[in-house]
Design a protein around this motif. Structure first.
Motif, PDB file in Angstrom:
ATOM      1  N   UNK A   1      60.479 -70.753  13.894  1.00 34.52           N
ATOM      2  CA  UNK A   1      61.732 -71.315  14.406  1.00 34.52           C
ATOM      3  C   UNK A   1      62.836 -70.274  14.328  1.00 34.52           C
ATOM      4  N   UNK A   2      63.875 -70.400  15.155  1.00 31.23           N
ATOM      5  CA  UNK A   2      65.000 -69.466  15.070  1.00 31.23           C
ATOM      6  C   UNK A   2      65.627 -69.528  13.673  1.00 31.23           C
ATOM      7  N   UNK A   3      66.059 -68.389  13.181  1.00 31.77           N
ATOM      8  CA  UNK A   3      66.693 -68.341  11.865  1.00 31.77           C
ATOM      9  C   UNK A   3      67.743 -67.240  11.880  1.00 31.77           C
ATOM     10  N   UNK A   4      68.257 -66.891  10.719  1.00 31.42           N
ATOM     11  CA  UNK A   4      69.256 -65.824  10.603  1.00 31.42           C
ATOM     12  C   UNK A   4      68.867 -64.894   9.463  1.00 31.42           C
ATOM     13  N   UNK A   5      69.487 -63.730   9.448  1.00 31.03           N
ATOM     14  CA  UNK A   5      69.244 -62.794   8.352  1.00 31.03           C
ATOM     15  C   UNK A   5      69.699 -63.384   7.021  1.00 31.03           C
ATOM     16  N   UNK A   6      70.744 -64.185   7.051  1.00 29.29           N
ATOM     17  CA  UNK A   6      71.224 -64.819   5.826  1.00 29.29           C
ATOM     18  C   UNK A   6      70.159 -65.748   5.242  1.00 29.29           C
ATOM     19  N   UNK A   7      69.525 -66.537   6.097  1.00 29.85           N
ATOM     20  CA  UNK A   7      68.484 -67.455   5.632  1.00 29.85           C
ATOM     21  C   UNK A   7      67.291 -66.692   5.052  1.00 29.85           C
ATOM     22  N   UNK A   8      66.929 -65.596   5.710  1.00 25.58           N
ATOM     23  CA  UNK A   8      65.807 -64.786   5.227  1.00 25.58           C
ATOM     24  C   UNK A   8      66.160 -64.144   3.897  1.00 25.58           C
ATOM     25  N   UNK A   9      67.383 -63.637   3.778  1.00 26.16           N
ATOM     26  CA  UNK A   9      67.832 -63.041   2.526  1.00 26.16           C
ATOM     27  C   UNK A   9      67.763 -64.044   1.380  1.00 26.16           C
ATOM     28  N   UNK A  10      68.179 -65.274   1.652  1.00 22.76           N
ATOM     29  CA  UNK A  10      68.137 -66.320   0.623  1.00 22.76           C
ATOM     30  C   UNK A  10      66.702 -66.696   0.276  1.00 22.76           C
ATOM     31  N   UNK A  11      65.852 -66.849   1.291  1.00 22.62           N
ATOM     32  CA  UNK A  11      64.467 -67.259   1.067  1.00 22.62           C
ATOM     33  C   UNK A  11      63.731 -66.276   0.167  1.00 22.62           C
ATOM     34  N   UNK A  12      63.970 -64.968   0.386  1.00 22.33           N
ATOM     35  CA  UNK A  12      63.250 -63.948  -0.370  1.00 22.33           C
ATOM     36  C   UNK A  12      64.059 -63.397  -1.552  1.00 22.33           C
ATOM     37  N   UNK A  13      65.173 -64.045  -1.849  1.00 25.16           N
ATOM     38  CA  UNK A  13      66.005 -63.678  -3.006  1.00 25.16           C
ATOM     39  C   UNK A  13      66.364 -62.198  -3.011  1.00 25.16           C
ATOM     40  N   UNK A  14      66.727 -61.677  -1.829  1.00 24.44           N
ATOM     41  CA  UNK A  14      67.146 -60.280  -1.724  1.00 24.44           C
ATOM     42  C   UNK A  14      68.618 -60.198  -2.123  1.00 24.44           C
ATOM     43  N   UNK A  15      68.924 -59.376  -3.098  1.00 28.31           N
ATOM     44  CA  UNK A  15      70.267 -59.345  -3.670  1.00 28.31           C
ATOM     45  C   UNK A  15      71.320 -58.918  -2.656  1.00 28.31           C
ATOM     46  N   UNK A  16      71.038 -57.850  -1.919  1.00 27.84           N
ATOM     47  CA  UNK A  16      71.998 -57.319  -0.957  1.00 27.84           C
ATOM     48  C   UNK A  16      71.400 -57.281   0.447  1.00 27.84           C
ATOM     49  N   UNK A  17      72.165 -57.737   1.422  1.00 26.82           N
ATOM     50  CA  UNK A  17      71.696 -57.742   2.808  1.00 26.82           C
ATOM     51  C   UNK A  17      71.363 -56.331   3.271  1.00 26.82           C
ATOM     52  N   UNK A  18      72.087 -55.333   2.763  1.00 30.33           N
ATOM     53  CA  UNK A  18      71.844 -53.960   3.215  1.00 30.33           C
ATOM     54  C   UNK A  18      70.417 -53.502   2.911  1.00 30.33           C
ATOM     55  N   UNK A  19      69.747 -54.139   1.942  1.00 26.90           N
ATOM     56  CA  UNK A  19      68.356 -53.784   1.663  1.00 26.90           C
ATOM     57  C   UNK A  19      67.462 -54.155   2.838  1.00 26.90           C
ATOM     58  N   UNK A  20      67.728 -55.324   3.444  1.00 24.69           N
ATOM     59  CA  UNK A  20      66.971 -55.742   4.627  1.00 24.69           C
ATOM     60  C   UNK A  20      67.361 -54.890   5.823  1.00 24.69           C
ATOM     61  N   UNK A  21      68.658 -54.592   5.958  1.00 20.02           N
ATOM     62  CA  UNK A  21      69.112 -53.757   7.076  1.00 20.02           C
ATOM     63  C   UNK A  21      68.451 -52.387   7.013  1.00 20.02           C
ATOM     64  N   UNK A  22      68.377 -51.804   5.811  1.00 26.21           N
ATOM     65  CA  UNK A  22      67.766 -50.491   5.672  1.00 26.21           C
ATOM     66  C   UNK A  22      66.281 -50.488   5.977  1.00 26.21           C
ATOM     67  N   UNK A  23      65.569 -51.528   5.530  1.00 23.54           N
ATOM     68  CA  UNK A  23      64.129 -51.608   5.770  1.00 23.54           C
ATOM     69  C   UNK A  23      63.810 -51.721   7.249  1.00 23.54           C
TER      70      UNK A  23
ATOM     71  N   UNK B   1      66.023 -50.525   9.629  1.00 23.72           N
ATOM     72  CA  UNK B   1      66.847 -49.511  10.299  1.00 23.72           C
ATOM     73  C   UNK B   1      67.914 -50.135  11.199  1.00 23.72           C
ATOM     74  N   UNK B   2      68.529 -51.214  10.699  1.00 17.71           N
ATOM     75  CA  UNK B   2      69.596 -51.890  11.436  1.00 17.71           C
ATOM     76  C   UNK B   2      70.951 -51.335  11.011  1.00 17.71           C
ATOM     77  N   UNK B   3      71.942 -51.353  11.897  1.00 20.70           N
ATOM     78  CA  UNK B   3      73.276 -50.846  11.552  1.00 20.70           C
ATOM     79  C   UNK B   3      73.866 -51.597  10.353  1.00 20.70           C
ATOM     80  N   UNK B   4      74.649 -50.887   9.557  1.00 21.26           N
ATOM     81  CA  UNK B   4      75.227 -51.490   8.363  1.00 21.26           C
ATOM     82  C   UNK B   4      76.237 -52.588   8.679  1.00 21.26           C
ATOM     83  N   UNK B   5      76.787 -52.568   9.886  1.00 19.57           N
ATOM     84  CA  UNK B   5      77.765 -53.597  10.254  1.00 19.57           C
ATOM     85  C   UNK B   5      77.099 -54.854  10.829  1.00 19.57           C
ATOM     86  N   UNK B   6      75.763 -54.923  10.773  1.00 23.08           N
ATOM     87  CA  UNK B   6      75.058 -56.134  11.209  1.00 23.08           C
ATOM     88  C   UNK B   6      75.447 -57.298  10.296  1.00 23.08           C
TER      89      UNK B   6
END
Length: 363
Positions: free
Chosen positions: A48-70, A72-77
């Motif tokens: 289903x459609x989701x957001x990076x915020x939902x994925x970050x919460x689901x996987x308990x990633x502390x900082x969104x920039x960790x997902x952005x870096x993995x 290779x997304x711009x830091x202003x995403x």
């Protein structure tokens, strides 16, 4: 009774096939190396459609920039960036090795909701990255069919910290899609089917099970990070970046740059660690006026060319640097990911197994 003479050969030849199938069905990744913890990757997709915020919460990633870096997304995403159905997002996870198997740490938990089953949690919520049997085993659930709303369970995602033939790799959990073959997956990630077969303990002739994780080795950029650094081992795959040293340093991996980790001071004004008032200086040891990421303009008699001030790790309030030569490495591939490292003898055995199975089928 005439066909009974085929029974023993059939069992002997088919045994590797069935053992391979059962090995893949467990969804476990081998992790038996000397390194007990590391960062690993999983490939997550939602139906289903989701957001990076939902994925970050689901996987308990502390900082969104960790997902952005993995990815290779711009830091202003923004965290509300839409993620389409079946779109794969790479998630960095902390991996721990125990008893020959790697699993994610206990940060990733899930709270049971109304109408949830462990099977649904494994296949739908976490996209097939883990089996419901694994969740039940690791949480010591005696009856997987009996769970209550509000219960919290640890989600043990598969991972590994092992080197591959003494080469640093980033282990990536790839969920097999319906109809995928080992060769297709190998081509997608720049490796080969024999490497994938041996790494996952399966035969190259086995029919892959859809919606199960496959251990894919992604070549990591070489680095100068010391073993005693707080971020060791710092492993990044191609087209990815990460912040380290309390966000004071940004490192990236680019295959076009000779598979060498490139690090520089980040634009962070204040480090993430409150014990650091400001980011410590990154002046290069042994080179007056040279800072992290700078390259000398001349070569010396002891080097084959100009030298670069490379990141070597950090301690409590110190950033380590080292001068490294920028020599061309003819052994490093200019493109791709990870070539086969397994012997022709292993390949020949797999070919014999496939031929034997084909002959039995024709008989």
């Amino acid at each position: 009774m005439e066909t009974s003479r085929y029974t023993l050969p059939l069992l002997l030849v088919s045994l590797p096939f069935f053992l391979s199938l059962s090995a893949q069905m467990t969804g476990d990744f081998k992790c038996s190396g000397s390194t007990s913890t590391c960062m690993s990757l999983v490939g997550y997709s939602s139906k289903n459609p989701t957001t990076l915020r939902n994925i970050q919460t689901l996987f308990a990633v502390k900082n969104l920039r960790s997902i952005l870096g993995a990815n290779n997304l711009p830091l202003d995403t923004t965290p509300d960036q839409r993620v389409n159905p079946d779109q794969v997002v790479r998630i960095p996870i902390h991996c721990s090795c125990s008893n020959g198997t790697g699993v994610s740490n206990r940060d990733i938990e899930y709270t049971i909701k109304k109408d949830d089953t462990l099977y649904l949690v494994a296949t739908e919520v976490f996209g097939g990255l883990v089996t419901y049997q694994k969740i039940a085993d690791m949480n010591k659930i005696p009856d997987p069919s009996k769970i209550d709303v509000g219960q919290k369970f640890w989600i043990p995602l598969p991972c590994s910290c092992d080197k591959l033939k003494d080469e640093d790799v980033v282990h990536y959990a790839h969920v097999v899609k319906e109809g995928s073959s080992l060769g297709e997956i190998a081509a997608q990630f720049g490796t080969d089917n024999m490497t994938l077969a041996q790494l996952n303990g399966i035969s190259s002739a086995v029919q892959l099970l859809a919606n199960y994780p496959l251990n894919v080795p992604l070549k990591a950029c070489s680095s100068s990070v010391r073993n005693d650094s707080l971020d060791a081992p710092l492993l990044l795959s191609n087209n990815s970046y990460a912040f380290t040293a309390n966000t004071c340093i940004k490192c990236s991996c680019d295959a076009s740059k000779n598979w060498t980790l490139s690090c520089e001071p980040s634009s962070q004004v204040k480090p993430s660690n409150s014990t650091w008032a400001t980011c410590p200086p990154s002046r290069c040891e042994g080179a007056e006026g040279l800072f992290l990421g700078n390259t000398t303009t001349t070569s010396t008699s002891s080097s084959c060319g100009p030298r670069t001030c490379a990141y070597a790790g950090y301690s409590k309030q110190t950033i380590f640097t080292v001068l490294t030569p920028t020599c061309p490495d003819s052994a490093s591939p200019g493109s791709g990911n990870y070539a086969s490292t397994f012997s022709p003898r292993f390949n020949f055995v797999l070919v014999l197994i496939q031929c034997a199975l084909l002959c039995l089928y024709l008989l």
